[in-house]
Design an enzyme around this catalytic site. Structure first.
Site, PDB file in Angstrom:
ATOM      1  N   CYS A 190       8.381   8.549 -21.383  1.00  0.00           N
ATOM      2  CA  CYS A 190       9.785   8.921 -21.261  1.00  0.00           C
ATOM      3  C   CYS A 190      10.120  10.137 -22.097  1.00  0.00           C
ATOM      4  O   CYS A 190       9.384  10.529 -22.994  1.00  0.00           O
ATOM      5  CB  CYS A 190      10.684   7.780 -21.745  1.00  0.00           C
ATOM      6  N   GLY A 223       8.963  12.359 -17.481  1.00  0.00           N
ATOM      7  CA  GLY A 223       9.326  11.177 -16.691  1.00  0.00           C
ATOM      8  C   GLY A 223      10.077  11.609 -15.451  1.00  0.00           C
ATOM      9  O   GLY A 223      11.144  12.211 -15.547  1.00  0.00           O
ATOM     10  N   TYR A 280      -1.792  16.439 -22.899  1.00  0.00           N
ATOM     11  CA  TYR A 280      -1.135  16.547 -21.594  1.00  0.00           C
ATOM     12  C   TYR A 280       0.367  16.340 -21.623  1.00  0.00           C
ATOM     13  O   TYR A 280       1.116  17.094 -21.000  1.00  0.00           O
ATOM     14  CB  TYR A 280      -1.759  15.529 -20.635  1.00  0.00           C
ATOM     15  N   SER A 284      -1.982  22.724 -16.453  1.00  0.00           N
ATOM     16  CA  SER A 284      -2.296  22.075 -17.716  1.00  0.00           C
ATOM     17  C   SER A 284      -3.616  22.514 -18.335  1.00  0.00           C
ATOM     18  O   SER A 284      -3.855  22.274 -19.507  1.00  0.00           O
ATOM     19  CB  SER A 284      -2.272  20.554 -17.538  1.00  0.00           C
ATOM     20  N   CYS A 339      -7.146   5.473 -26.061  1.00  0.00           N
ATOM     21  CA  CYS A 339      -7.637   5.590 -24.690  1.00  0.00           C
ATOM     22  C   CYS A 339      -9.031   6.210 -24.624  1.00  0.00           C
ATOM     23  O   CYS A 339      -9.747   6.043 -23.645  1.00  0.00           O
ATOM     24  CB  CYS A 339      -6.646   6.377 -23.823  1.00  0.00           C
TER      25      CYS A 339
END
Lengths: 478, 478, 478, 478
Positions: free
Chosen positions: B12, B40, B257, B298, B451
């Site tokens: 968000c 978002g 990112y 990106s 991650c």
């Protein structure tokens, strides 16, 4: 002068497909319109030909607004389709001017999509009206439809009719015609606007730019020659070259701004041509600096060229908001001042304390440049040296590119030094007229540089005249 | 494991403003949402506080879809506003989960906007339900509203209530609360998500990223500290630091990112951090090549870093279609195959015959990479060396970033060599875990690399459990 | 035969205003379209004439869908306006067929709105096409525009051009033409469709029905005579009567169904004419019963007449859902069976145990009648005696009313006794052909009863032929 | 007083279905909402229960606006559904107040739909807030959800929880609750609002009016008794009668205006009750006249009763435009004056020269009546005698009907004679308080006549108090 500028300028993208391989003509046209959207964002349309019965849809708006799943499905399918996107002046942005324009005539149904500007349009319209013709739009496309239809009465084929109509049409056109059984592409004898042919197995596509050919998975075959009529039907592709013979006088602004960098026009990569502009700028307007950056997105390629040629590192110092698009709506004074900031933001850590070479494609009124320079200085840039990848705008374009009115062009009111002072840069350099015609070395084409030089390859004396009926009450009407 | 992944992941952007200078709270929130839209894109909203009476509007869709002139005008004006944009999983994309979430409680009207993930959410919900609480959404924001409201009953102020609620909330949150008279910003004790403070004259703004602070013309003041509660009211800004003390464990994926390149997080420019990633890649995975290029947008910054560090020229070889956005709708098999082509196109003249270093931010399933590599080879690239500006994804994120399910992550099924072979590159190199935590040298923060490493700064044992009531019939209900 | 029925049938409402009293031409046209909406619900439009410059908007949909505040405002203002609403077959419901149709010709801008059907349309179109004309629609309005424009080349005024065009147009038309300075109304020599003149102070309006004249606050002046051309300009109203002389052969279905009960046509109140139909039915088809009721809304007036003439009490036994409108969308088999129930519901306490006379305006296929009768019986009706306020439909209409194809008309396949048995009534009675032409005693007009009698006041041999170009591939086209 | 009137008045329609016969719960709810649309036109919604998982959609707008094919399909299917339509004051017309209101609590998912007004709402809300409850809307439905949920903690079933909650809820409610496995209907102990049970094979429906039962093809079983809790689950229907015992005090305005004529409430046909009102009027206010007519549509039934009782012929003299609906948007002074004319038009030939009895259901401010009378006189009516099928409005309604504020009620400012003079009639007669309670002879129910008599069956002292938090800054909040 002003009267002439009120003429409808149309920058457009056209696409046509003759499908022998089940590529899907609607899907292809839809994808191609996305690939051509940068050429016209006011209206768009698709026309599909199912064995002579033409279905079409066109409206004001972006491709993503106009075409939803349901609308695409209702277009059905067929062997051919045309697609079109258009940029017009506020005045001409009416639904009835959107293309492809479908119509019926003595030989069946047809559709037309055009990119260009017919200079003798008013004369031709008045002649047709004297014979009882009626017009539903102010678009050249409708005029061309009339001209072809008249010729068709005495010609043995649609291509002959087009060929004969070309004798009377004076101006710029990259034109697609879809008759019941044929897809036809035409380029005016000077080839001011691009038109390319692509091929996929046994199918053909025609498009304003090769990027649209790529978008449907086809490969580039060749450009349509200036003056050439290309006919595609069940027998394949053939052409009529009666109006050929002159070199292309391609609008150089296609390389500067109009076309997509991944397109190839007249044998020259737009991306490489823009890099070349940057190289010329580096040679003509060198400066000692720490960083070369472009005004995104259109200044990036030339910035890369400048960096390579100058040896100054290339970098990114401005970020463009990719969500703003055409959707920004607040219209208060305060918000207008903020307008550049919401579209662009400086990357302070990238520019702080640096001497910067800032490369943009062109300057029109100068206000945007002024705000960008201010933004960079506030972010800590030590020096800002602006380099423009085109000569100063000084003249109107009569051939479809909508440049501002001459009196608002900053280059018509100030010297280059004054401009630099106004926008707040340390130095300012434009690409020279000599250099800009050399950005496409390998091409055997010439260029129209009218907006920069005032020298036009066509007689523009009567260009842009508008009908008296577009004004309130004139004489003799009831 | 799979059960846990079904939990709602929310990425968000949050924004809050306390306006003492007639900046316009609705206009500011609206502009800030554009600047945060990348965080978002599923739903968004604005809540305005006019002396204790809160008006709000929120819906599914992009900012440009949800907020039109009329909707903005109906929000009125006031001294404070919150803005929020949200990315949720398909399941959670319901209007009632959109934020800011307005509600009433014993002390008046309030609104909440949050970026994060409460790990003990299910336990807390069940406890509240056992006391009779009802829930209208599955959003953590509603849970937090309940927790604060309960504490407010026994606290002497809203900030004390928040401080007490923090004792019970376990997880990640960058939270904004708008009470009748106060704007409050809170960051969880480990500061996994960013939250910054901006100032313009006597006004304050709070935002997920500094790019949003820039967008309203304010300047960056400082980050909210991990565990800090920042209170802004008519007396200015003060803070409660009871939960402070730990270093930030910022999600490193913000640098990879999530965040915009023009933002500065924990003192480090995202743009420069990404360049640094490219430099590390050049050092660890050198290769002989002719051109370094990024997968736009990106991968561009890291590509620039790779180019600078390696001495190989930087260039552009792929063009991104800026009109596709989220509007692409054709969903046939054929079109899916074409999907990459319509979004990206190779600039053939830039890559033909070249040995290319292709830099991207990350690889998830590998299918997109495979298609891009194929496209470059078809355009004539001689060699393609892929460099990824992050380590391989191998583990789930429990803190709000929506990574694919572990079994679909290509790095969980193949060695790096196998991946390279699958996507068709000549060589493939990832950023190392050692390097990624060094992209922000100047920052005194640590990073969550869960991650990539499977090591999390929070206990994730109970994370992501879902209520039995989200499934069809279970026991004991009527 | 079937080929003929595929022709576009258009039932329409037309409205024109010449405003000398600041009535507001856009507001007036908008209100009038609401008053004419029952005559055409597929598309609508408004065209405004501001000193010769015509702005217009037209689209598919109801008036309330097509015209929003913003659209009305963008039409600007002027001294004249046209309005139009249209019912067409599925095939003809395309945006380009919507009216008023604006166009330009040798004498300036014009707009046309028509209600009717040109019988020699195909011949005229083909002749025009042989001279090079192109068509953008399949509408008679465009054909008429061409015809008038051609005549205008050799006529000294627009009204003369219209008068000359009438020599060549064979068929039915109640036509409005708006030239730069004139508002002109025309009715075909047999006056099959209504067209009335209203006046308010120094302003004039023309409308298909007097209800539209009432809706703008004007009063009824007189009907346009069959064959008359009425010209309104700065000098007031005058007329050309060259084509006058024949009695009106008004479509009797205007009284049966098309027109609004509060309208007055050819001097006869539609409401009273329908009561009269009921009186005739009571005389010809008497029955012993307890209650007379109409199928709402179109059967109510005749039911009242039946009740008055028979002495049987009038009542209400069916309620029509006024929210369904055209918005009902579920299309499952199950829902179709329910379709009548959601639109109509029986008032059980009103019909229980009663012997009912049920009056409707007409029967087409009979399925709806069958369901209504079943509903009444389920609600407890003891007997149901159906009375139809028109003769049985047996023939096609070539003049604009869209009756079902002959083979689907129940009266073409069954005797009246069989029909009564099929729809489940105790007795069934239709109005006789003799009676229907006597519903407007005071009028000095005759009636077209073609759909009932097969006798037409015009030669219909060539009516309804469609162009070969509306079908897929035919010979000789390219 | 005024403060009280600001309270949210809600007139609503509710519908619930427990489907054991594949009726289709979404389709049924959708059809039922069309049949209940007259009870609430501001917002609507449907909630579907699929084995305990509830999907719902609700929004501002008419059923035809809110529910399109796609939205209905996304609701899926299940064994139960609720439907709701709502009329609220401008202030309460917010999306979050729309119903059915779905929520989760300790025993799973639920949904609630209510028609009524809780008189002690503010007290209950404040008590709940003191225990930490938060509210997302200002709707009684949310309050009831809280009350039931609290009781559920200590009750052995949902129906017991509802039964216990009823001990605390003081006011008017016809309430539907959908728990994971049960559909429950509840009516307040005085039964002020209607609620009926329908049956189709093994399936049950609950609805505000029997017209909605008819619309889904079910048949009327019986009314829910005042105070009764009806539980429908896999074991069929059973009920709890703990709160039963008092006679229904049905809102008499349901017969006057709210309900559809084809509905039957407390054993009495609304249509027949309205005819009865007309009969009473004929008896109490006889007059010599030529024609009795109603103001359509709501005056028609009473007009019929008047005609039957007086022997004066019934007829139609006013036509209502059925396309205007809620879509009329022009808002200029001039247009407002025209507003009645565009909605209603006199049928001049029916009223000219006649002495007319004009019957309407009620008079609020009198302005509409005044315009209608003027319209009839301009159309030639000789005399106009107005008869009103209800007593004069003089008092507020606290139970959900939105009557104008007392000071605007014409009957509060003038004598009946003055009113007659103001609206321009020859004579004026209202239904008496004595008569109105006798319109439903066969019913064993009493009536609430509060708005006419000022006598209420419930204590209204605290009714309509609003929270201090709905106003700007009050004390003690932060």
């Amino acid at each position: 002068m002003q009267d002439m500028l009120d003429k409808i300028h149309e920058e457009c993208g056209v696409f046509g497909i003759y499908d022998n391989d089940d590529m899907g003509v609607v899907e292809s046209a839809y994808m191609a319109l996305y690939a051509l959207q940068h050429r016209g964002q006011e209206s768009c349309g698709i026309a599909v030909n199912d064995d002579g019965v033409i279905s079409s849809y066109r409206d004001l708006g972006l491709v993503s607004d106009v075409f939803k799943q349901e609308t695409l499905e209702r277009l059905g399918n067929g062997k051919m389709a045309l697609g079109h996107c258009l940029y017009g002046t506020a005045e001409s942005n009416k639904r009835e001017n959107a293309q492809p324009m479908p119509f019926r005539h003595v030989k069946g149904q047809m559709a037309i999509a055009n990119n260009g500007s017919i200079l003798n349009a008013l004369d031709l319209r008045e002649k047709l009206e004297m014979q009882g013709a009626i017009f539903h739009s102010t678009s050249d496309a409708e005029l061309i439809a009339h001209m072809i239809t008249r010729e068709r009465l005495t010609s043995k084929s649609i291509e002959d009719a087009i060929c004969n109509a070309m004798d009377k049409l004076y101006g710029v056109y990259s034109l697609l015609v879809m008759s019941p059984r044929k897809l036809i592409g035409v380029r005016d004898p000077l080839g001011l606007r691009p038109l390319s042919i692509g091929k996929y197995k046994d199918s053909y596509v025609l498009a304003s730019e090769t990027s649209a050919i790529d978008s449907v998975g086809a490969h580039f075959l060749r450009d349509v020659k200036p003056g050439e009529i290309v006919i595609i039907d069940e027998n394949g592709l053939r052409s009529i070259e009666k109006h050929c013979g002159q070199k292309s006088h391609l609008c150089v602004f296609e390389f500067v701004y109009n076309a997509r960098p991944d397109s190839v026009i007249e044998g020259t990569s737009v991306h490489l041509a823009r890099q070349k502009m940057g190289e010329f700028l580096a040679k003509d307007h060198p400066v000692e600096a720490d960083l070369v950056m472009g005004v995104p997105d259109s200044g990036n390629d030339a910035a890369l060229g400048y960096a390579n040629a100058s040896g100054i590192p290339y970098g990114t110092g401005l970020l463009k908001n990719k969500y703003i698009g055409r959707t920004f709506i607040l219209n208060t004074q305060k918000q207008r001042e903020n307008a550049v900031r919401i579209k662009l933001n400086a990357i302070a850590d990238a520019v702080r304390g640096k001497r910067i070479v800032l490369v943009d494609d062109s300057i029109v009124r100068g206000t945007t440049s002024m705000r960008i320079v201010k933004m960079l200085r506030e972010a800590g840039a030590r020096e800002v040296h602006m380099r423009i990848a085109s000569p100063p705008f000084r003249y109107p374009c009569y051939f479809g590119t909508d440049i501002d009115s001459p009196e608002r062009l900053i280059a018509n009111n100030m010297t280059i030094e004054e401009i630099g002072h106004k926008i707040g840069v340390d130095t300012l350099g434009f690409l020279s007229l000599e250099d800009i015609v050399n950005v496409a070395e390998k091409s055997d084409c010439e260029f129209c540089t009218g907006c920069f030089s005032g020298v036009y390859p066509l007689n523009v004396e009567n260009a842009g005249k508008v009908s008296k009926f577009d004004r309130k009450f004139s004489e003799n009407i009831d």
